[in-house]
Design an enzyme around this catalytic site. Structure first.
Site, PDB file in Angstrom:
ATOM      1  N   TYR A  31      -9.618 -10.596  -6.898  1.00 22.61           N
ATOM      2  CA  TYR A  31      -8.680 -10.726  -8.011  1.00 22.61           C
ATOM      3  C   TYR A  31      -8.986 -11.930  -8.898  1.00 22.61           C
ATOM      4  O   TYR A  31      -8.520 -11.990 -10.036  1.00 22.61           O
ATOM      5  CB  TYR A  31      -7.234 -10.771  -7.494  1.00 22.61           C
ATOM      6  CG  TYR A  31      -6.877  -9.507  -6.774  1.00 22.61           C
ATOM      7  CD1 TYR A  31      -6.786  -8.300  -7.468  1.00 22.61           C
ATOM      8  CD2 TYR A  31      -6.700  -9.485  -5.393  1.00 22.61           C
ATOM      9  CE1 TYR A  31      -6.509  -7.106  -6.805  1.00 22.61           C
ATOM     10  CE2 TYR A  31      -6.427  -8.299  -4.723  1.00 22.61           C
ATOM     11  CZ  TYR A  31      -6.330  -7.124  -5.437  1.00 22.61           C
ATOM     12  OH  TYR A  31      -6.071  -5.945  -4.780  1.00 22.61           O
ATOM     13  N   ARG A  79       0.881  -1.175   0.000  1.00 25.21           N
ATOM     14  CA  ARG A  79       0.000   0.000   0.000  1.00 25.21           C
ATOM     15  C   ARG A  79       0.917   1.224   0.000  1.00 25.21           C
ATOM     16  O   ARG A  79       2.015   1.186   0.569  1.00 25.21           O
ATOM     17  CB  ARG A  79      -0.882   0.024   1.248  1.00 25.21           C
ATOM     18  CG  ARG A  79      -1.819  -1.170   1.381  1.00 25.21           C
ATOM     19  CD  ARG A  79      -2.582  -1.119   2.691  1.00 25.21           C
ATOM     20  NE  ARG A  79      -3.512  -2.237   2.847  1.00 25.21           N
ATOM     21  CZ  ARG A  79      -3.226  -3.374   3.459  1.00 25.21           C
ATOM     22  NH1 ARG A  79      -2.024  -3.569   3.991  1.00 25.21           N
ATOM     23  NH2 ARG A  79      -4.133  -4.336   3.561  1.00 25.21           N
ATOM     24  N   HIS A  86      -3.964  -9.020   3.691  1.00 26.55           N
ATOM     25  CA  HIS A  86      -5.418  -9.053   3.872  1.00 26.55           C
ATOM     26  C   HIS A  86      -5.769  -9.946   5.062  1.00 26.55           C
ATOM     27  O   HIS A  86      -5.270 -11.065   5.164  1.00 26.55           O
ATOM     28  CB  HIS A  86      -6.114  -9.617   2.629  1.00 26.55           C
ATOM     29  CG  HIS A  86      -6.117  -8.684   1.465  1.00 26.55           C
ATOM     30  ND1 HIS A  86      -6.332  -9.090   0.164  1.00 26.55           N
ATOM     31  CD2 HIS A  86      -5.944  -7.334   1.402  1.00 26.55           C
ATOM     32  CE1 HIS A  86      -6.288  -8.051  -0.645  1.00 26.55           C
ATOM     33  NE2 HIS A  86      -6.051  -6.973   0.075  1.00 26.55           N
ATOM     34  N   ARG A 126      -0.762  -2.122  -7.003  1.00 25.30           N
ATOM     35  CA  ARG A 126      -1.019  -3.196  -6.035  1.00 25.30           C
ATOM     36  C   ARG A 126      -2.011  -4.210  -6.634  1.00 25.30           C
ATOM     37  O   ARG A 126      -1.807  -5.419  -6.524  1.00 25.30           O
ATOM     38  CB  ARG A 126      -1.563  -2.579  -4.747  1.00 25.30           C
ATOM     39  CG  ARG A 126      -1.939  -3.578  -3.652  1.00 25.30           C
ATOM     40  CD  ARG A 126      -2.273  -2.779  -2.383  1.00 25.30           C
ATOM     41  NE  ARG A 126      -3.048  -3.516  -1.400  1.00 25.30           N
ATOM     42  CZ  ARG A 126      -2.533  -4.317  -0.468  1.00 25.30           C
ATOM     43  NH1 ARG A 126      -1.220  -4.513  -0.408  1.00 25.30           N
ATOM     44  NH2 ARG A 126      -3.307  -4.933   0.406  1.00 25.30           N
ATOM     45  N   LYS A 180      -1.467  -2.108   8.058  1.00 23.38           N
ATOM     46  CA  LYS A 180      -2.902  -2.050   8.356  1.00 23.38           C
ATOM     47  C   LYS A 180      -3.253  -3.133   9.370  1.00 23.38           C
ATOM     48  O   LYS A 180      -2.837  -4.280   9.235  1.00 23.38           O
ATOM     49  CB  LYS A 180      -3.704  -2.253   7.064  1.00 23.38           C
ATOM     50  CG  LYS A 180      -5.163  -1.859   7.199  1.00 23.38           C
ATOM     51  CD  LYS A 180      -5.852  -1.870   5.850  1.00 23.38           C
ATOM     52  CE  LYS A 180      -7.293  -1.410   5.973  1.00 23.38           C
ATOM     53  NZ  LYS A 180      -7.969  -1.391   4.668  1.00 23.38           N
ATOM     54  N   HIS A 233      -2.426   2.374  -5.967  1.00 20.24           N
ATOM     55  CA  HIS A 233      -3.200   1.170  -5.663  1.00 20.24           C
ATOM     56  C   HIS A 233      -3.438   0.323  -6.920  1.00 20.24           C
ATOM     57  O   HIS A 233      -3.625  -0.895  -6.825  1.00 20.24           O
ATOM     58  CB  HIS A 233      -4.531   1.537  -5.010  1.00 20.24           C
ATOM     59  CG  HIS A 233      -4.890   0.642  -3.868  1.00 20.24           C
ATOM     60  ND1 HIS A 233      -4.179   0.613  -2.683  1.00 20.24           N
ATOM     61  CD2 HIS A 233      -5.862  -0.299  -3.738  1.00 20.24           C
ATOM     62  CE1 HIS A 233      -4.717  -0.285  -1.868  1.00 20.24           C
ATOM     63  NE2 HIS A 233      -5.730  -0.859  -2.493  1.00 20.24           N
TER      64      HIS A 233
END
Length: 267
Positions: free
Chosen positions: A249, A125, A240, A217, A150, A214
């Site tokens: 994806y 990120r 994640h 990414r 995150k 992004h």
């Protein structure tokens, strides 16, 4: 607001979340014109319902999260028990391999080129990249670490073999006292700085898609999937917490879809 700030910090929320939640509380105060202690469940519902045609489902969900935290966790007044509309799941924009190459070769500035290559080859990120420290990179073992990403989690990421020499050269030219990997004038580069660099490179490369940090990414994850990398490994690499987030994806991996035999061709 002070109580809210304290509770959020104690729970380990990021400064950005603290600021966002405080803003949402100020907005409802301005709209309802009551002290927060006197706000009822119906007040909150009316406030949110009035915004449904003015803001996106994502913004409504954010407002609900902020108000729910305030009333339930800070004031011990559980009045935000309603649901808002589901956030539409849009398929992310992904660059082809040819577009990534064009983006990289379009810039003559070595630092900008390195930033684009780094984002694409790590899937970080942009907030993680700007906070990356020199000590987080281990060139000999071809790996790096996201510290307190995150969800306040540390995360490993592999480095591209192609990038090692460029990184070695870059680090040799970096001031020895420099703490951050990609410094700016006032400490680190900002996400906005990097956004502008990538937008300029995309225009030079003639890419018509909307390109952002992004996007790189998304492209990283999709291209890994096309290389038959297990989706659970991609989940770990992206940081994640839920596999369902990574599964978006599978909808954009066109290489796999192209291999499907058309039933008309099989008649």
């Amino acid at each position: 607001l002070k109580k809210l700030e304290t509770e959020l910090k104690l729970r380990g929320f990021s400064p950005k979340t603290v600021s966002t939640y405080q803003t949402q509380v100020k907005l409802i105060q301005q709209s309802i014109k009551k002290s927060i202690e006197k706000v009822t469940e119906q007040d909150v519902k009316d406030y949110m319902a009035n915004l449904t045609s003015k803001v996106s489902a994502k913004t409504l969900s954010l407002k609900r999260s902020a108000l729910r935290f305030l009333f339930h966790e800070v004031l011990n007044k559980p009045i935000v028990n309603f649901k808002t509309a589901k956030i539409p799941k849009s398929i992310p924009i992904v660059l082809t391999k040819e577009e990534v190459k064009a983006l990289i070769t379009s810039t003559k500035n070595p630092k900008t080129k390195l930033i684009i290559e780094f984002l694409y080859s790590t899937g970080l990120r942009v907030s993680e990249m700007v906070n990356l420290k020199v000590n987080d990179i281990e060139l000999e073992s071809k790996q790096g670490w996201v510290r307190k990403g995150k969800g306040q989690k540390d995360r490993f990421f592999p480095l591209s073999i192609k990038l090692i020499d460029s990184l070695k050269k870059y680090l040799l030219e970096l001031n020895e006292s420099e703490k951050y990997m990609f410094p700016g004038k006032n400490g680190t580069l900002t996400p906005r700085n990097i956004q502008k660099l990538i937008q300029k490179a995309a225009i030079k490369a003639g890419i018509k898609k909307k390109v952002s940090p992004h996007t790189l990414r998304h492209s990283y994850a999709t291209h890994l999937l096309n290389l038959d990398v297990d989706i659970r490994i991609i989940q770990e690499l992206l940081g994640h917490s839920s596999l369902s987030t990574t599964q978006i994806y599978t909808h954009v991996s066109k290489e796999k879809l192209k291999d499907v035999k058309n039933p008309l061709d099989n008649l």
